[in-house]
Design a protein around this motif. Structure first.
Motif, PDB file in Angstrom:
ATOM      1  N   GLY A 123     -19.920  31.737 -60.881  1.00  0.00           N
ATOM      2  CA  GLY A 123     -20.220  30.521 -61.618  1.00  0.00           C
ATOM      3  C   GLY A 123     -20.957  29.521 -60.766  1.00  0.00           C
ATOM      4  O   GLY A 123     -21.084  29.695 -59.553  1.00  0.00           O
ATOM      5  N   GLU A 124     -21.467  28.502 -61.432  1.00  0.00           N
ATOM      6  CA  GLU A 124     -22.139  27.416 -60.720  1.00  0.00           C
ATOM      7  C   GLU A 124     -21.914  26.109 -61.461  1.00  0.00           C
ATOM      8  O   GLU A 124     -21.805  26.076 -62.677  1.00  0.00           O
ATOM      9  CB  GLU A 124     -23.627  27.689 -60.550  1.00  0.00           C
ATOM     10  N   CYS A 125     -21.831  25.046 -60.697  1.00  0.00           N
ATOM     11  CA  CYS A 125     -21.678  23.699 -61.237  1.00  0.00           C
ATOM     12  C   CYS A 125     -22.785  22.858 -60.606  1.00  0.00           C
ATOM     13  O   CYS A 125     -22.890  22.801 -59.386  1.00  0.00           O
ATOM     14  CB  CYS A 125     -20.297  23.135 -60.901  1.00  0.00           C
ATOM     15  N   SER A 126     -23.596  22.254 -61.450  1.00  0.00           N
ATOM     16  CA  SER A 126     -24.763  21.529 -60.953  1.00  0.00           C
ATOM     17  C   SER A 126     -24.738  20.065 -61.358  1.00  0.00           C
ATOM     18  O   SER A 126     -24.419  19.742 -62.504  1.00  0.00           O
ATOM     19  CB  SER A 126     -26.051  22.148 -61.520  1.00  0.00           C
ATOM     20  N   ALA A 127     -25.098  19.209 -60.423  1.00  0.00           N
ATOM     21  CA  ALA A 127     -25.337  17.799 -60.723  1.00  0.00           C
ATOM     22  C   ALA A 127     -26.751  17.689 -61.268  1.00  0.00           C
ATOM     23  O   ALA A 127     -27.673  18.335 -60.763  1.00  0.00           O
ATOM     24  CB  ALA A 127     -25.190  16.960 -59.460  1.00  0.00           C
ATOM     25  N   ILE A 128     -26.923  16.877 -62.297  1.00  0.00           N
ATOM     26  CA  ILE A 128     -28.240  16.673 -62.905  1.00  0.00           C
ATOM     27  C   ILE A 128     -28.753  15.304 -62.476  1.00  0.00           C
ATOM     28  O   ILE A 128     -28.041  14.298 -62.564  1.00  0.00           O
ATOM     29  CB  ILE A 128     -28.162  16.702 -64.442  1.00  0.00           C
ATOM     30  N   ARG A 129     -29.999  15.302 -62.025  1.00  0.00           N
ATOM     31  CA  ARG A 129     -30.681  14.053 -61.679  1.00  0.00           C
ATOM     32  C   ARG A 129     -32.091  14.116 -62.239  1.00  0.00           C
ATOM     33  O   ARG A 129     -32.629  15.195 -62.442  1.00  0.00           O
ATOM     34  CB  ARG A 129     -30.765  13.885 -60.162  1.00  0.00           C
ATOM     35  N   ARG A 130     -32.670  12.952 -62.468  1.00  0.00           N
ATOM     36  CA  ARG A 130     -34.099  12.926 -62.768  1.00  0.00           C
ATOM     37  C   ARG A 130     -34.821  13.222 -61.451  1.00  0.00           C
ATOM     38  O   ARG A 130     -34.362  12.795 -60.392  1.00  0.00           O
ATOM     39  CB  ARG A 130     -34.521  11.576 -63.317  1.00  0.00           C
ATOM     40  N   ALA A 131     -35.920  13.940 -61.525  1.00  0.00           N
ATOM     41  CA  ALA A 131     -36.670  14.275 -60.319  1.00  0.00           C
ATOM     42  C   ALA A 131     -36.984  13.000 -59.543  1.00  0.00           C
ATOM     43  O   ALA A 131     -37.320  11.970 -60.126  1.00  0.00           O
ATOM     44  CB  ALA A 131     -37.951  15.019 -60.680  1.00  0.00           C
ATOM     45  N   ASN A 132     -36.822  13.052 -58.248  1.00  0.00           N
ATOM     46  CA  ASN A 132     -37.110  11.945 -57.321  1.00  0.00           C
ATOM     47  C   ASN A 132     -36.153  10.766 -57.458  1.00  0.00           C
ATOM     48  O   ASN A 132     -36.462   9.675 -56.999  1.00  0.00           O
ATOM     49  CB  ASN A 132     -38.561  11.462 -57.470  1.00  0.00           C
ATOM     50  N   GLU A 133     -35.006  10.963 -58.089  1.00  0.00           N
ATOM     51  CA  GLU A 133     -33.984   9.914 -58.172  1.00  0.00           C
ATOM     52  C   GLU A 133     -32.667  10.481 -57.664  1.00  0.00           C
ATOM     53  O   GLU A 133     -32.432  11.675 -57.732  1.00  0.00           O
ATOM     54  CB  GLU A 133     -33.816   9.411 -59.617  1.00  0.00           C
ATOM     55  N   ARG A 134     -31.790   9.633 -57.173  1.00  0.00           N
ATOM     56  CA  ARG A 134     -30.504  10.095 -56.643  1.00  0.00           C
ATOM     57  C   ARG A 134     -29.340   9.886 -57.604  1.00  0.00           C
ATOM     58  O   ARG A 134     -28.270  10.435 -57.420  1.00  0.00           O
ATOM     59  CB  ARG A 134     -30.183   9.404 -55.308  1.00  0.00           C
ATOM     60  N   LEU A 135     -29.538   9.073 -58.635  1.00  0.00           N
ATOM     61  CA  LEU A 135     -28.470   8.791 -59.583  1.00  0.00           C
ATOM     62  C   LEU A 135     -28.139  10.041 -60.400  1.00  0.00           C
ATOM     63  O   LEU A 135     -29.030  10.667 -60.977  1.00  0.00           O
ATOM     64  CB  LEU A 135     -28.880   7.659 -60.523  1.00  0.00           C
ATOM     65  N   VAL A 136     -26.869  10.410 -60.429  1.00  0.00           N
ATOM     66  CA  VAL A 136     -26.425  11.568 -61.205  1.00  0.00           C
ATOM     67  C   VAL A 136     -26.356  11.158 -62.669  1.00  0.00           C
ATOM     68  O   VAL A 136     -25.728  10.150 -63.016  1.00  0.00           O
ATOM     69  CB  VAL A 136     -25.044  12.068 -60.722  1.00  0.00           C
ATOM     70  N   ILE A 137     -27.018  11.929 -63.548  1.00  0.00           N
ATOM     71  CA  ILE A 137     -27.013  11.608 -64.980  1.00  0.00           C
ATOM     72  C   ILE A 137     -26.189  12.612 -65.788  1.00  0.00           C
ATOM     73  O   ILE A 137     -26.167  12.541 -67.011  1.00  0.00           O
ATOM     74  CB  ILE A 137     -28.447  11.508 -65.542  1.00  0.00           C
ATOM     75  N   GLY A 138     -25.525  13.521 -65.097  1.00  0.00           N
ATOM     76  CA  GLY A 138     -24.677  14.486 -65.790  1.00  0.00           C
ATOM     77  C   GLY A 138     -24.400  15.683 -64.915  1.00  0.00           C
ATOM     78  O   GLY A 138     -24.771  15.719 -63.737  1.00  0.00           O
TER      79      GLY A 138
END
Length: 184
Positions: A58-73
């Motif tokens: 399995g894998e668990c991934s943090a989602i960010r907009r490219a070139n940003e550090r804020l996690v959006i999901g």
């Protein structure tokens, strides 16, 4: 798992710091997973997914907009228990959480396409399953709005080929849920 970029979003291994950042900001918002309702549960979740990643299940991934550090999901993707899926099916189970600010902006469709790609390329899956709390109408609607067919399985569908899998997951999660299946 290396960082991945898909449609101006980045998907990188989730860290405990990423998860705690979201927990402190969103634990009391609609859609926040009940299984992550305390800091110790978040710590256990991060440890469990680290083990799944290590063993390639399995894998668990943090989602960010490219070139940003804020996690959006975040996303989760794991091999489905082959003892409970229909015969001849190689399936994965996926899950997502998106922060309220990005809901309804098209990010969900991008994330779900990323999960479909990962399911087929990394896990050689033929199907992807989403277990959704029966009370989470927003998530149910979001899955049904996607541009590919989805099959909805409820606990009353006792003759459906995915019924055993749903019953097992409802038992494990200890919450009433609906299963959404997509063929890849």
């Amino acid at each position: 798992m290396a960082d991945r970029i898909h449609n101006r979003l980045t998907f990188e291994p989730m860290t405990l710091a990423d998860l705690l950042q979201m927990y402190h900001a969103y634990w009391n918002t609609s859609g926040w997973p009940q299984t992550l309702s305390t800091v110790p549960l978040c710590e256990q979740f991060a440890a469990d997914w680290s083990i799944r990643s290590f063993f390639g299940t399995g894998e668990c991934s943090a989602i960010r907009r490219a070139n940003e550090r804020l996690v959006i999901g975040f996303t989760t993707l794991s091999k489905a228990n082959e003892n409970f899926v229909p015969d001849g099916v190689n399936a994965v189970e996926a899950g997502t959480f998106l922060v309220p600010q990005v809901r309804g902006t098209g990010v969900n469709a991008q994330v779900k396409q990323y999960l479909r790609n990962q399911a087929s390329t990394v896990f050689a899956a033929s199907h992807i399953a989403y277990l959704v709390d029966i009370k989470n109408k927003r998530a149910q609607q979001a899955l049904q709005k996607l541009p590919y067919p989805v099959t909805k399985v409820e606990v009353t569908d006792t003759h459906h080929p995915w019924y055993r899998y749903l019953r097992r997951r409802v038992f494990e999660e200890r919450r009433d849920s609906i299963l959404f299946i997509q063929e890849l």
